[in-house]
Design a protein around this motif. Structure first.
Motif, PDB file in Angstrom:
ATOM      1  N   ASP A  70      -5.441  21.482   2.205  1.00 13.92           N
ATOM      2  CA  ASP A  70      -5.678  20.569   1.084  1.00 13.92           C
ATOM      3  C   ASP A  70      -7.024  19.849   1.204  1.00 13.92           C
ATOM      4  OD1 ASP A  70      -5.119  18.831   3.145  1.00 13.92           O
ATOM      5  OD2 ASP A  70      -3.167  18.231   2.374  1.00 13.92           O
ATOM      6  N   SER A  71      -7.867  20.260   2.167  1.00 13.37           N
ATOM      7  CA  SER A  71      -9.223  19.723   2.301  1.00 13.37           C
ATOM      8  C   SER A  71     -10.046  20.754   3.051  1.00 13.37           C
ATOM      9  CB  SER A  71      -9.231  18.379   3.032  1.00 13.37           C
ATOM     10  OG  SER A  71      -8.676  18.513   4.327  1.00 13.37           O
ATOM     11  N   THR A  92     -14.055  12.080   7.743  1.00  9.20           N
ATOM     12  CA  THR A  92     -14.379  12.226   6.329  1.00  9.20           C
ATOM     13  C   THR A  92     -15.768  12.816   6.087  1.00  9.20           C
ATOM     14  OG1 THR A  92     -15.252   9.967   6.157  1.00  9.20           O
ATOM     15  CG2 THR A  92     -12.899  10.266   5.735  1.00  9.20           C
ATOM     16  N   ILE A 130     -14.999  15.169   2.975  1.00 10.24           N
ATOM     17  CA  ILE A 130     -13.664  15.612   3.378  1.00 10.24           C
ATOM     18  C   ILE A 130     -12.653  14.690   2.711  1.00 10.24           C
ATOM     19  CG2 ILE A 130     -12.077  15.996   5.292  1.00 10.24           C
ATOM     20  CD1 ILE A 130     -14.441  16.548   7.077  1.00 10.24           C
ATOM     21  N   PHE A 131     -12.014  15.186   1.682  1.00  8.27           N
ATOM     22  CA  PHE A 131     -11.014  14.413   0.952  1.00  8.27           C
ATOM     23  C   PHE A 131      -9.912  15.355   0.515  1.00  8.27           C
ATOM     24  CE2 PHE A 131     -14.487  15.650  -1.834  1.00  8.27           C
ATOM     25  CZ  PHE A 131     -13.841  16.298  -2.888  1.00  8.27           C
ATOM     26  N   ASP A 132      -8.757  14.794   0.191  1.00  8.89           N
ATOM     27  CA  ASP A 132      -7.584  15.592  -0.145  1.00  8.89           C
ATOM     28  C   ASP A 132      -7.636  16.036  -1.603  1.00  8.89           C
ATOM     29  OD1 ASP A 132      -6.630  15.084   2.410  1.00  8.89           O
ATOM     30  OD2 ASP A 132      -5.534  13.301   1.775  1.00  8.89           O
ATOM     31  N   SER A 241      -4.794  10.343  -2.598  1.00  2.00           N
ATOM     32  CA  SER A 241      -5.670  10.864  -3.637  1.00  2.00           C
ATOM     33  C   SER A 241      -4.848  11.227  -4.855  1.00  2.00           C
ATOM     34  CB  SER A 241      -6.441  12.097  -3.140  1.00  2.00           C
ATOM     35  OG  SER A 241      -5.552  13.175  -2.897  1.00  2.00           O
ATOM     36  N   SER A 263      -9.999   9.302  -4.467  1.00  4.09           N
ATOM     37  CA  SER A 263      -9.550   9.516  -3.091  1.00  4.09           C
ATOM     38  C   SER A 263      -9.885   8.292  -2.264  1.00  4.09           C
ATOM     39  CB  SER A 263     -10.231  10.759  -2.499  1.00  4.09           C
ATOM     40  OG  SER A 263      -9.825  10.978  -1.165  1.00  4.09           O
TER      41      SER A 263
END
Length: 790
Positions: A70-71, A92, A130-132, A241, A263
């Motif tokens: 998911d990232s 992140t 880097i985020f969902d 997010s 997010s």
């Protein structure tokens, strides 16, 4: 709105992609043609991945869900010669390397070497990247320069994140995961039925996990430490997010898609584990109680007592560490079919508020403590026209792109118990525009020529403030301002670039395609905003701040590639191969000095030759088993690298390490349909990802050859041994609950073999006591996921 249904990707999982203007294929037909391929939009139009004459890998919804991706940092080695790391001390900030090209420094004023896009919107910086994303449709990874269609900073390649769009039909999913370290994850999506011309979809997720490192009181009696740490753990996860998507079919020919994504992370960073010290002229890279401590201003800091080369699970630190990231974006995409052409407008705004507080000595003593507080926003506008002409013998893409951003970081730092405090701020504005075009012309039914080019103009400015509070051993901090440059105080940096590309592809048979490609890549230059060089006085730079007077140059690459894409044995085997040779000029190298605070200097010191081979294979020997694998070989060598050796500019190309360029990467994946019946399905998924040893900084291989000693920074000290990560997952799916919804339950384990070699490092160098920090991959973890689809 027409839809295209295709079967499996290069991962062996199926994909359903909705795209305007593409005819619909029957789902049942895909079962008789073997593996099948993904339809991608890497060249701004829908194409079968096996027909795209570039090195591209793609993974579908089913692959992503079966692996819990998911990232981007969870993608692993989904493509050969692609390495995705988290930057040191961060969860992140991404550090993406493709074919040996990477940007090491995560500073907000630096440009990445790989272009990152979400639904066609450029995500320009590594910070906060880097985020969902709760509901991805597919991920495309393009290897090699993508300057024509993707433009600035796609020198090494591009990563496209494509989300699922509203379908206009009621549906969705919800799932909950529980795992190691008391991890909880809630993820879901709701697709609403079409209401008039509108369709809408909402998706999101929340994740929390306890720390991988327990923070305990100082275990060594009699050692003076700072105030007690206010955390009881570090390397935690607290993230959430959501995404709102609305599609409006304004007419039979015009569609509007609006997306809002948000997010937020509020967590603690990875532990900066002290692997070694190299102080007072003595190299101490492992635990050694006889090593001296670092003496500063009469204070004694016995850091050697806290060094450990092996992964630890408990630690003592004195700072209240944190890492926070909040990002959001608006995007509006208008698509219009006008006769034989499709016009598209992509308007986007992105905003990032990011901060962290780090303990950079891995001990309970107040030796190195830093903050970074970043504010960033960007606006982009892209116009595209795609279509065909001359009885579909000519396909074309043309467009224009505008980009504007503002980036600023406040970076206060404190060292040696407050004996040295730094006030450091830097920022920049960027404005860029570009025009581009690409033509694909079928010279014959089997032979196709592709020509493209992009012209880019870019302008940047810089702001820099730097103040040092220094304790001259009398207990009084003396402030000294070394730099106070506002926007406009130094001339703007301007860059102009033309990036051409040419490809000749030939269809030997409908299942065998070969191609030859040339492409130029461009990575923007700029100012080193975090510079601490202020005393290099020259006639052209009387202020002494040469990295502000003289912005670093743009990096370019000329890439030559040969490739073959094949589908054999009635569609039961896909085998693709690519060979490339890249000629780099003005490579931008970040040399971490830490001479006055945590900062790097920038050098356009190098020209290099990078060449390699890449193999990808997907096999389905029986209907129940799909095997996918890749192998990449990389050979990176500097052709020129000038550095100062005893006051003389010297070519040291044979004595410099190439960072984040492992000679070998490989992956192996298995999708096994164990059982299937009226009750549901039982599948097992397994993945092995291998990365050979690699350097993380462009330091000297042997410092003594340049008049230095082994107490200086050298490459082997920050060389990772590489790693082999094994992940497994077992899933029972498609069983009914109360005859209403389909349910799924999975059990998984990640890092099965407990791989524990550091993946990244920070080497402070001799001017800061030789602190060496290591950052490890996550330990072995397990979890259970339960979900329903409706």
């Amino acid at each position: 709105m027409k839809k295209l249904l295709v079967s499996t990707a290069l991962c062996g999982s199926c994909l359903v992609a909705a795209m305007p203007g593409v005819a619909m294929a029957q789902a049942d037909d895909t079962k008789s043609i073997g593996i099948g391929e993904i339809v991608v939009t890497a060249q701004k139009r829908a194409e079968n991945i096996q027909d795209v004459p570039i090195a591209i890998s793609a993974v579908s919804t089913e692959y992503l869900e079966s692996r819990g991706v998911d990232s981007i940092d969870k993608l692993g080695t989904i493509a050969p010669n692609v390495k995705i790391e988290r930057a040191p001390s961060s969860k992140t900030i991404s550090q993406i390397s493709i074919r040996g090209s990477v940007t090491i420094n995560p500073s907000i004023t630096w440009e990445p070497a790989v272009g990152l896009y979400m639904d066609g919107v450029y995500i320009a910086k590594a910070q906060g990247s880097i985020f969902d994303i709760a509901d991805l449709e597919r991920v495309e990874v393009l290897r090699g320069p993508q300057g024509t269609l993707y433009g600035r900073n796609a020198l090494a390649g591009a990563v496209n994140l494509i989300t699922k769009k509203p379908s206009g039909e009621a549906g969705g999913f919800a799932e909950v995961t529980y795992g190691s370290y008391d991890e909880w994850k809630f993820r879901g999506s709701l697709d609403l039925p079409q209401m008039g011309i509108f369709s809408a979809k909402v998706s999101g997720q929340y994740r929390r996990r306890d720390g991988l490192i327990d923070v305990v009181p100082n275990p060594i009696p009699g050692v003076l430490t700072a105030l007690p740490n206010q955390r009881n753990e570090t390397d935690t996860i607290r993230s959430g997010s959501f995404m709102v998507q609305v599609r409006a079919e304004l007419s039979d020919a015009v569609t509007a898609d609006y997306t809002y994504d948000y997010s937020k992370q509020d967590q603690t960073p990875p532990f900066s584990q002290l692997l070694g010290v190299n102080m007072n002229g003595e190299a101490r890279d492992i635990f050694d109680p006889s090593s001296p401590g670092y003496i500063y201003g009469g204070a004694y800091f016995p850091l050697n007592l806290y060094t450990n080369p092996d992964r630890i699970s408990t630690a003592s630190i004195d700072a209240k560490v944190y890492e926070k990231s909040r990002s959001y974006g608006h995007a509006l995409t208008l698509t219009a079919d006008v006769g034989g052409a499709t016009l598209k407008s992509i308007t986007a705004y992105r905003d990032l508020a990011w901060s962290d507080h780090l303990d950079l000595d891995g001990s309970p003593m107040s030796v190195a403590e830093t903050y970074r507080i970043t504010d960033y926003h960007a606006f982009s506008q892209e116009l595209q026209a795609t279509g065909s002409a001359f009885d579909d013998r000519l396909d074309y893409v043309a467009g224009a792109f505008y980009f504007s951003e503002k980036a600023e970081t406040n970076n206060p730092q404190s060292y040696f118990g407050g004996g040295v405090d730094l006030v450091s701020r830097y920022g920049s504005h960027t404005k860029a525009w570009a025009v581009y075009a690409q033509l694909d012309y079928k010279l014959t039914d089997a032979l196709k020529l592709t020509l493209g080019g992009r012209y880019t103009h870019e302008k940047k400015d810089v702001m820099r403030y730097f103040l040092v509070n220094y304790d001259a051993s009398n207990g009084i901090l003396t402030p000294t301002v070394f730099a106070d440059f506002g926007y406009g105080d130094v001339p703007d940096a301007t860059y102009n670039d033309f990036s051409p590309a040419a490809t000749l592809s030939y269809e030997i048979t409908p299942d065998i395609n070969v191609y030859a490609r040339y492409a130029k890549g461009f990575k923007s230059g700029g100012f080193n905003g975090e510079t601490n060089v202020f005393f290099n006085f020259t006639a052209d730079c009387p202020s002494g701040a040469t990295e502000l007077c003289e912005p670093y140059k743009a990096e370019t690459v000329d890439s030559y590639e040969l490739g073959a894409k094949t589908k054999l044995f009635g569609g039961k085997l896909i085998f693709n191969v690519a060979a490339f040779r890249d000629e780099h000029k003005n490579i931008q190298l970040a040399i971490f000095t830490a001479s006055t605070g945590a900062a790097s200097i920038v050098r356009n010191a190098a020209a290099a030759r990078i060449q390699g081979l890449e193999f990808e294979v997907v096999a389905r020997p029986i209907d129940a088993l799909t095997i996918n694998g890749s192998l990449a070989l990389l050979d990176a060598k500097y052709k020129k690298y000038y550095d100062d050796v005893n006051g003389v500019s010297t070519d040291v190309s044979d004595n410099r390490a190439f960072p984040h360029a492992p000679k070998t990467t490989a992956s192996l994946g298995v999708d096994w349909k164990v059982l299937e019946g009226d009750w549901g399905k039982f599948n097992i998924y397994g993945d092995l990802n291998y990365i050979s040893k690699y350097y993380t900084y462009p330091y000297a291989l042997d410092p003594t050859l340049e008049g230095k000693t082994w107490s200086d920074q050298y490459a082997d000290r920050t060389r990772s041994k590489g790693r082999t990560i094994v992940n497994l997952r077992a899933t029972v799916s498609d069983f009914e609950l109360a005859s209403v919804v389909k349910a799924e339950v999975s059990g998984f384990v990640r890092n099965l073999t407990k791989e524990s070699n550091p993946a990244n490092y920070i080497d402070f160098g001799p001017s800061f006591g030789g602190l060496l920090l290591g950052y490890f991959p996550d330990p072995r973890t397990w979890g259970v996921t339960f979900g329903v689809k409706y």
